[in-house]
Design a protein around this motif. Structure first.
Motif, PDB file in Angstrom:
ATOM      1  N   VAL A  23       0.841  -1.203   0.000  1.00 29.26           N
ATOM      2  CA  VAL A  23       0.000   0.000   0.000  1.00 29.26           C
ATOM      3  C   VAL A  23       0.876   1.253   0.000  1.00 29.26           C
ATOM      4  CG1 VAL A  23      -1.610   1.336   1.418  1.00 29.26           C
ATOM      5  CG2 VAL A  23      -1.952  -1.102   1.118  1.00 29.26           C
ATOM      6  N   HIS A  79      -2.380   9.259   5.662  1.00 27.72           N
ATOM      7  CA  HIS A  79      -3.766   9.715   5.758  1.00 27.72           C
ATOM      8  C   HIS A  79      -4.048  10.844   4.776  1.00 27.72           C
ATOM      9  CE1 HIS A  79      -7.385  11.376   7.966  1.00 27.72           C
ATOM     10  NE2 HIS A  79      -7.596  10.092   8.128  1.00 27.72           N
ATOM     11  N   CYS A 126      -7.282   7.996   4.203  1.00 28.94           N
ATOM     12  CA  CYS A 126      -7.584   7.058   5.279  1.00 28.94           C
ATOM     13  C   CYS A 126      -6.293   6.308   5.569  1.00 28.94           C
ATOM     14  CB  CYS A 126      -8.684   6.069   4.883  1.00 28.94           C
ATOM     15  SG  CYS A 126      -8.181   4.889   3.605  1.00 28.94           S
ATOM     16  N   PRO A 160      -5.400   2.534   5.622  1.00 27.67           N
ATOM     17  CA  PRO A 160      -5.847   1.144   5.489  1.00 27.67           C
ATOM     18  C   PRO A 160      -5.079   0.231   6.451  1.00 27.67           C
ATOM     19  CG  PRO A 160      -5.194   2.084   3.353  1.00 27.67           C
ATOM     20  CD  PRO A 160      -4.755   3.030   4.407  1.00 27.67           C
ATOM     21  N   ASP A 201     -10.271   4.848   9.139  1.00 33.23           N
ATOM     22  CA  ASP A 201      -9.914   3.588   8.492  1.00 33.23           C
ATOM     23  C   ASP A 201     -10.594   3.505   7.123  1.00 33.23           C
ATOM     24  OD1 ASP A 201     -12.126   1.777  10.768  1.00 33.23           O
ATOM     25  OD2 ASP A 201     -12.588   3.014   9.021  1.00 33.23           O
ATOM     26  N   GLU A 202     -10.354   2.398   6.422  1.00 31.77           N
ATOM     27  CA  GLU A 202     -10.865   2.280   5.047  1.00 31.77           C
ATOM     28  C   GLU A 202     -12.374   2.425   4.945  1.00 31.77           C
ATOM     29  OE1 GLU A 202      -8.331  -1.272   3.238  1.00 31.77           O
ATOM     30  OE2 GLU A 202      -8.446  -1.196   5.438  1.00 31.77           O
ATOM     31  N   GLN A 203     -13.087   1.986   5.991  1.00 33.65           N
ATOM     32  CA  GLN A 203     -14.551   2.048   5.942  1.00 33.65           C
ATOM     33  C   GLN A 203     -15.068   3.476   6.073  1.00 33.65           C
ATOM     34  OE1 GLN A 203     -12.917  -0.266   7.911  1.00 33.65           O
ATOM     35  NE2 GLN A 203     -13.245  -1.802   6.327  1.00 33.65           N
ATOM     36  N   ARG A 208     -13.375   6.382   4.841  1.00 31.68           N
ATOM     37  CA  ARG A 208     -12.481   7.210   4.035  1.00 31.68           C
ATOM     38  C   ARG A 208     -13.015   8.631   3.897  1.00 31.68           C
ATOM     39  NH1 ARG A 208     -11.241   7.240  -1.449  1.00 31.68           N
ATOM     40  NH2 ARG A 208      -9.014   7.427  -1.744  1.00 31.68           N
TER      41      ARG A 208
END
Lengths: 159, 444
Positions: free
Chosen positions: A3, A34, A39, A41, A71-73, A75
């Motif tokens: 990533v 970030h 975000c 991940p 977090d990713e959820q 973003r």
């Protein structure tokens, strides 16, 4: 699949000489990732932790303390618009302003608009009290925000 | 009485106030030159100690004395942390100093590091101050490019690096050991003291943490001397043996229901009433004040009747406030419900409690829930007793928590129950709900 791009890795590594311990680079590294990815991940948490020579759990411990990092959820959109809700701003209409923005953007605080442009949040005192009610657009304060001024800002941010 | 001649805010209205060239044209970095070429570090500590400078971050501890807590002859490294985390609600003077006159702050940092023999300084700045961050980073770049930072400053053996470290939105990072933990890359959980940072701080080395306005004062003290600094302010109260005096200029923040919110510089000791009426344009909309928070919300509440209290390190304590705090005055008018004010304050502290100590983590939550219930028309008279009890028992002063956030959380609650009791009782008795219902979306 990594990533962290080589560019991001280089930027993080540039911080190492500043501190006697690599763990101290946690916040700078989290901010770098970030800001770029909007975000942090889970995979990035693992990779940053490896660079910092700490366990992923330790980095997650730090990251989860600061409600700042998403977090990713969750973003963030392109712009993070925070409405200050502390005392000086509340006394001068921040509740109404937040309500107005929720309606205008069709979101609840914490959510991002459909077009992915704006994430609306509330903030605790952002230190712009002389211009209450104030908002923070990413990391710059805007003061004396009337409903009209807020509408203009939204227009600009959507361009 | 002649208008006070600003010292700290002297340059902020000038065009190009942030550049090194403009700062030097105004005499900047002469204090630094004087210190590193003609004074020993101990002499710098002495002049700051003699000046009676007390920390501007909220606790008011004598700065020069704090510096003497460092172990003598320590081989190093000694770290200097600049506390630019300014997060106390209603406070914004540090922001103005950094945005408009960053070199004044940096010269103070250089002088302080020279005094305490630190060769690395960490500038911990809250994330929300983006404009200030860029101004400071820019100023630091200018200093490195001009032999005023790095190795061999001004051709002497003095070396210093200043690294900016951005926070991530946590009020508790303004607590000196919370700041240190955050700097080290951990959760910002404050540490038990002792050991104090001067003995064991960042990365387990001796560390000094000082506030922005404090270091800005250091610049002027070295420049113009301790006697000059003491010519402003209020000498120690002879009746209070613990009063170390209130010397020097102070930045006061005025906000809330006033006509001219803003930051004004005055010698320590002005009363709330004079501050609001003479400098804040008076209460807005032709109304009268109901009360204010006198030094950031952690210091408690003052009723309008108490507005003649002088805002120095000694005065607010006389009306039961925790202290001078950040000298940020926020006025609320007679049409404001004390329940709304209290709710806002309790919600802030619940949100910002780091969670480490049970009395704070749970107590701030209880206070918020109780005030919320009162706000929703479901208060009971015994709630006021519970609020008072919680307020009295959480904190470093009653000895139940590691840091002072809990004291700050309990103080306004205790004071509201004491000073605004009739209004609270009437509110509960009437069963009314807040006239300012929060939009559903904003409920915590």
């Amino acid at each position: 699949m990594s990533v962290l791009t080589p560019e991001l890795r280089q930027k993080i590594e540039a911080y190492f000489p500043r501190y006697p311990s690599k763990q101290a680079v946690a916040l700078p590294a989290l901010h770098l990732v970030h800001d770029t990815l909007r975000c942090v991940p889970l995979e990035a948490v693992r990779e940053i932790a490896e660079m910092l020579e700490i366990s992923p759990a330790e980095l997650n411990d730090t990251m989860s303390f600061y409600g700042f990092f998403k977090d990713e959820q969750h973003r963030l959109g392109k712009t993070r618009l925070w409405v200050c809700r502390s005392l000086a701003c509340q006394l001068r209409g921040s509740d109404e302003l937040l309500g107005h923005l929720c309606e205008k953007l069709h979101v609840q605080p914490g959510q991002t608009t459909q077009d992915g442009n704006i994430t609306l949040e509330f903030a605790e005192c952002i230190g712009a009290c002389e211009g209450a009610p104030s908002v923070l657009v990413n990391d710059e304060a805007m003061m004396d925000v009337s409903n009209e001024k807020a509408d203009k800002l939204i227009e600009e941010l959507r361009r | 009485m002649p208008d006070f001649e600003p010292v700290l805010l002297r340059r902020i209205a000038k065009p190009d106030s942030t550049s090194l060239a403009s700062y030097q044209a105004d005499g900047g970095y002469q204090a630094l030159r004087k210190a590193v070429t003609t004074m020993t570090p101990e002499q710098v500590i002495d002049v700051v100690k003699t000046s009676g400078l007390r920390g501007r971050g909220g606790a008011g501890f004598p700065t020069g004395v704090k510096w003497t807590f460092l172990p003598k002859g320590h081989p190093g490294p000694i770290y200097f942390c600049v506390n630019a985390d300014e997060s106390e609600p209603c406070t914004f003077n540090n922001r103005i100093l950094m945005e408009q006159d960053p070199h004044q702050v940096l010269e103070g940092i250089l002088l302080s590091c020279y005094a305490v023999r630190a060769w690395t300084a960490y500038f911990y700045i809250r994330y929300e101050y983006g404009k200030a961050f860029r101004a400071i980073e820019n100023a630091i770049r200018e200093l490195y490019a001009n032999n005023l930072l790095g190795k061999g400053i001004l051709g002497t053996g003095f070396n210093l690096d200043v690294f900016v470290h951005r926070g991530a939105g946590a009020y508790i990072c303004g607590e000196e050991t919370g700041l240190i933990e955050s700097l080290e890359g951990k959760r910002a959980w404050p540490r038990i003291k002792p050991p104090f940072p001067a003995v064991e701080g960042a990365f387990r080395k001796p560390t000094i943490v000082n506030n922005i306005e404090t270091v800005a004062c250091v610049t002027h003290i070295v420049n113009r001397g301790a006697d000059w600094f003491k010519s402003m302010g209020v000498p120690p109260d002879p009746k209070n043996p613990r009063d170390a005096g209130s010397y020097g200029p102070k930045l006061y923040c005025i906000s809330g229901h006033v006509n001219k919110p803003g930051c004004v510089e005055l010698p320590l000791g002005i009363s709330v009433r004079e501050l609001v009426d003479k400098h804040g344009g008076g209460v807005w909309k032709g109304r009268k004040a109901k009360g204010c928070i006198p030094g950031g919300i952690s210091m408690g509440l003052m009723t309008e009747v108490e507005f003649d209290t002088p805002l120095d390190f000694n005065g607010p304590g006389k009306v039961g406030c925790l202290g001078l705090g950040t000298a940020a005055v926020t006025v609320f008018d007679e049409q404001t419900s004390i329940v709304d004010v209290l709710y806002n304050i309790c919600r802030f502290f619940e949100h910002e409690s780091c969670g480490q100590c049970t009395p704070c983590r749970e107590g701030t939550g209880w206070m918020r829930k109780i005030v919320e219930r009162i706000r929703n028309g479901q208060g009971r008279f015994e709630d006021l007793e519970i609020l008072g009890e919680v307020g009295n028992n959480i904190g470093i002063m009653p000895g139940t928590t590691i840091c002072g956030l809990a004291d700050g959380a309990g103080w306004p609650v205790k004071q509201a129950v004491k000073k605004f009791r009739p209004e609270l009782e009437a509110y509960i008795r009437s069963g009314q709900k807040s006239r300012q219902p929060l939009p559903l979306a904003a409920v915590h």
